[in-house]
Scaffold this motif. Structure first.
Motif, PDB file in Angstrom:
ATOM      1  N   VAL A  69      81.116 -74.636 -13.236  1.00 40.56           N
ATOM      2  CA  VAL A  69      80.748 -73.332 -12.679  1.00 40.56           C
ATOM      3  C   VAL A  69      80.132 -73.500 -11.293  1.00 40.56           C
ATOM      4  O   VAL A  69      80.475 -72.792 -10.354  1.00 40.56           O
ATOM      5  CB  VAL A  69      79.791 -72.569 -13.619  1.00 40.56           C
ATOM      6  CG1 VAL A  69      79.452 -71.204 -13.051  1.00 40.56           C
ATOM      7  CG2 VAL A  69      80.406 -72.426 -14.996  1.00 40.56           C
ATOM      8  N   LEU A  81      73.591 -72.547  -9.698  1.00 40.48           N
ATOM      9  CA  LEU A  81      74.252 -71.765 -10.745  1.00 40.48           C
ATOM     10  C   LEU A  81      74.193 -70.260 -10.511  1.00 40.48           C
ATOM     11  O   LEU A  81      75.017 -69.516 -11.056  1.00 40.48           O
ATOM     12  CB  LEU A  81      73.668 -72.121 -12.116  1.00 40.48           C
ATOM     13  CG  LEU A  81      73.953 -73.561 -12.559  1.00 40.48           C
ATOM     14  CD1 LEU A  81      73.235 -73.879 -13.859  1.00 40.48           C
ATOM     15  CD2 LEU A  81      75.455 -73.799 -12.717  1.00 40.48           C
ATOM     16  N   VAL A  82      73.236 -69.798  -9.716  1.00 39.88           N
ATOM     17  CA  VAL A  82      73.186 -68.361  -9.431  1.00 39.88           C
ATOM     18  C   VAL A  82      74.212 -68.004  -8.343  1.00 39.88           C
ATOM     19  O   VAL A  82      74.672 -66.869  -8.272  1.00 39.88           O
ATOM     20  CB  VAL A  82      71.752 -67.918  -9.061  1.00 39.88           C
ATOM     21  CG1 VAL A  82      71.714 -66.482  -8.578  1.00 39.88           C
ATOM     22  CG2 VAL A  82      70.824 -68.094 -10.271  1.00 39.88           C
ATOM     23  N   GLU A  83      74.609 -68.986  -7.545  1.00 39.57           N
ATOM     24  CA  GLU A  83      75.579 -68.730  -6.469  1.00 39.57           C
ATOM     25  C   GLU A  83      76.863 -68.056  -6.988  1.00 39.57           C
ATOM     26  O   GLU A  83      77.280 -67.028  -6.447  1.00 39.57           O
ATOM     27  CB  GLU A  83      75.891 -70.051  -5.750  1.00 39.57           C
ATOM     28  CG  GLU A  83      76.334 -69.918  -4.306  1.00 39.57           C
ATOM     29  CD  GLU A  83      75.342 -69.147  -3.445  1.00 39.57           C
ATOM     30  OE1 GLU A  83      75.749 -68.081  -2.956  1.00 39.57           O
ATOM     31  OE2 GLU A  83      74.194 -69.566  -3.271  1.00 39.57           O
ATOM     32  N   PRO A  84      77.491 -68.598  -8.041  1.00 42.20           N
ATOM     33  CA  PRO A  84      78.696 -67.918  -8.573  1.00 42.20           C
ATOM     34  C   PRO A  84      78.404 -66.527  -9.145  1.00 42.20           C
ATOM     35  O   PRO A  84      79.274 -65.658  -9.127  1.00 42.20           O
ATOM     36  CB  PRO A  84      79.181 -68.849  -9.696  1.00 42.20           C
ATOM     37  CG  PRO A  84      78.477 -70.145  -9.510  1.00 42.20           C
ATOM     38  CD  PRO A  84      77.233 -69.876  -8.739  1.00 42.20           C
ATOM     39  N   VAL A  85      77.173 -66.309  -9.635  1.00 44.00           N
ATOM     40  CA  VAL A  85      76.775 -64.967 -10.099  1.00 44.00           C
ATOM     41  C   VAL A  85      76.786 -64.011  -8.910  1.00 44.00           C
ATOM     42  O   VAL A  85      77.374 -62.916  -8.974  1.00 44.00           O
ATOM     43  CB  VAL A  85      75.365 -64.999 -10.739  1.00 44.00           C
ATOM     44  CG1 VAL A  85      74.832 -63.583 -10.956  1.00 44.00           C
ATOM     45  CG2 VAL A  85      75.382 -65.779 -12.046  1.00 44.00           C
ATOM     46  N   LEU A  86      76.175 -64.438  -7.808  1.00 44.55           N
ATOM     47  CA  LEU A  86      76.095 -63.581  -6.626  1.00 44.55           C
ATOM     48  C   LEU A  86      77.484 -63.299  -6.059  1.00 44.55           C
ATOM     49  O   LEU A  86      77.765 -62.194  -5.586  1.00 44.55           O
ATOM     50  CB  LEU A  86      75.217 -64.241  -5.557  1.00 44.55           C
ATOM     51  CG  LEU A  86      73.753 -64.476  -5.955  1.00 44.55           C
ATOM     52  CD1 LEU A  86      73.036 -65.301  -4.889  1.00 44.55           C
ATOM     53  CD2 LEU A  86      73.034 -63.142  -6.180  1.00 44.55           C
ATOM     54  N   GLU A  87      78.339 -64.308  -6.114  1.00 46.75           N
ATOM     55  CA  GLU A  87      79.697 -64.153  -5.586  1.00 46.75           C
ATOM     56  C   GLU A  87      80.465 -63.101  -6.399  1.00 46.75           C
ATOM     57  O   GLU A  87      81.130 -62.230  -5.826  1.00 46.75           O
ATOM     58  CB  GLU A  87      80.391 -65.513  -5.680  1.00 46.75           C
ATOM     59  CG  GLU A  87      81.449 -65.727  -4.640  1.00 46.75           C
ATOM     60  CD  GLU A  87      81.986 -67.155  -4.664  1.00 46.75           C
ATOM     61  OE1 GLU A  87      81.184 -68.107  -4.790  1.00 46.75           O
ATOM     62  OE2 GLU A  87      83.214 -67.302  -4.576  1.00 46.75           O
ATOM     63  N   ALA A  88      80.364 -63.184  -7.718  1.00 44.68           N
ATOM     64  CA  ALA A  88      81.055 -62.209  -8.573  1.00 44.68           C
ATOM     65  C   ALA A  88      80.466 -60.810  -8.367  1.00 44.68           C
ATOM     66  O   ALA A  88      81.200 -59.821  -8.280  1.00 44.68           O
ATOM     67  CB  ALA A  88      80.939 -62.630 -10.039  1.00 44.68           C
TER      68      ALA A  88
END
Lengths: 212, 212
Positions: B56, B190-197
């Motif tokens: 992820v 791990l929060v980076e992909p959350v922000l991207e989505a």
């Protein structure tokens, strides 16, 4: 200019340029003789864009090719813009459910997930089959694995920030459809590393400010 | 449990688990006999974390190893927390200039860049040698290549959003130093992909809302 000059101008080796042509990332030069072709400023621009997308944006060559095809697609209907942009970036990753009935009816046929429920609760008007929702599910689950305490409250605050970003993104999309696809696709890919760097710097600044 | 059970529990093949041990991403099990070792819940947790960071978070194995070493480092001074976190993620990418004198004196010795000037003008209190500034320079230049119109005004609005995100990030860091490094490092990745989505979904929502 010759291909050797294009290489000098862009800093990209001739072998790589030939590879780009074979892989359809760049059109071939205009053929002048059996052994030479001529390249223009549009080639310089294209090479720089390929480098930006692959090196800064981190796209694979396959995705880069799809993105480049999307941004040069003429005569799109404005409603097709976002869809074309999304498909070029994320492939055909849409959850396949029949598209009959209204949004609520479509949602009923989808597997429920924490992210999908959250998006509905947030009131975001999005296609619930969008692969970004699955990406959010996976990313959220990874945060759970790492025990980061990312609950619905923190998610809502990140979403507030995402709305600010999206307002800037959407506000800078030009009205003309081909230009719009270009802006959405390239902006999604290339602004991401900008936001990532800003977040790291803002974290430092915030940590320092709070310590004082 | 045996390694075969660890594989079943985590869904990761035995060969991969052995590879993780050889690459020091996971400690070996407790040796019980010449041919078997025993694994516990801490191994399950570690395997899931390695998967989250690599799949992820998109980290390489080298960076993952550095990150895992950083988050298990005991007895850090609170002021070392951010530095340890940054180095584990970005290696020793700091611009090398003598660290003598105050911040302004250090800044004078650094090559000037659009991003560095912008950060100073923004008033962010950050280490001007931080590799995030070079990352911002590269990302900004890539946006210029793609002609995205990312000027200082738009950058300021993205920075407003980054400050919101950073406030959530920093607000969720626990006071105890080892736990803090863990939260900062894992949260950054791990929060980076959350922000991207979230950004992709917020773009859709914003585009749809404006069209109505």
């Amino acid at each position: 200019m010759k291909i050797s000059e294009l290489a000098r101008e862009t800093g990209v080796p001739v072998a790589t340029l030939k590879y780009y042509i074979r892989e359809e990332l760049m059109p071939a030069g205009e053929v002048r003789s059996r052994t030479s072709a001529v390249y223009g400023p549009e080639h310089v621009e294209r090479v720089r864009l390929v480098r930006a997308l692959t090196e800064v944006g981190g796209l694979t060559l396959v995705t880069t090719r799809r993105v480049l095809a999307a941004i040069s697609q003429p005569g799109l209907d404005p409603t097709e813009v976002m869809g074309t942009a999304a498909r070029s970036l994320y492939g055909e990753g849409y959850v396949e459910v029949p598209d009959e009935g209204d949004a609520a009816a479509v949602a009923e046929r989808l597997p429920s997930s924490r992210a999908r429920d959250w998006v509905v609760a947030r009131g975001w008007q999005v296609d619930l089959r969008d692969p970004a929702i699955d990406a959010l599910d996976r990313a959220w689950a990874a945060c759970e694995v790492a025990d980061l305490g990312l609950d619905e409250t923190r998610m809502a605050r990140y979403a507030d920030a995402a709305e600010l970003v999206a307002a800037v993104d959407v506000g800078s999309v030009p009205p003309e459809p081909t230009a719009a696809v270009r802006q959405v696709v390239l902006g999604t890919v290339l602004v991401e590393p900008v936001l990532e760097a800003l977040r790291r710097l803002a974290q430092q600044h915030t940590a320092v400010s709070r310590a004082h």
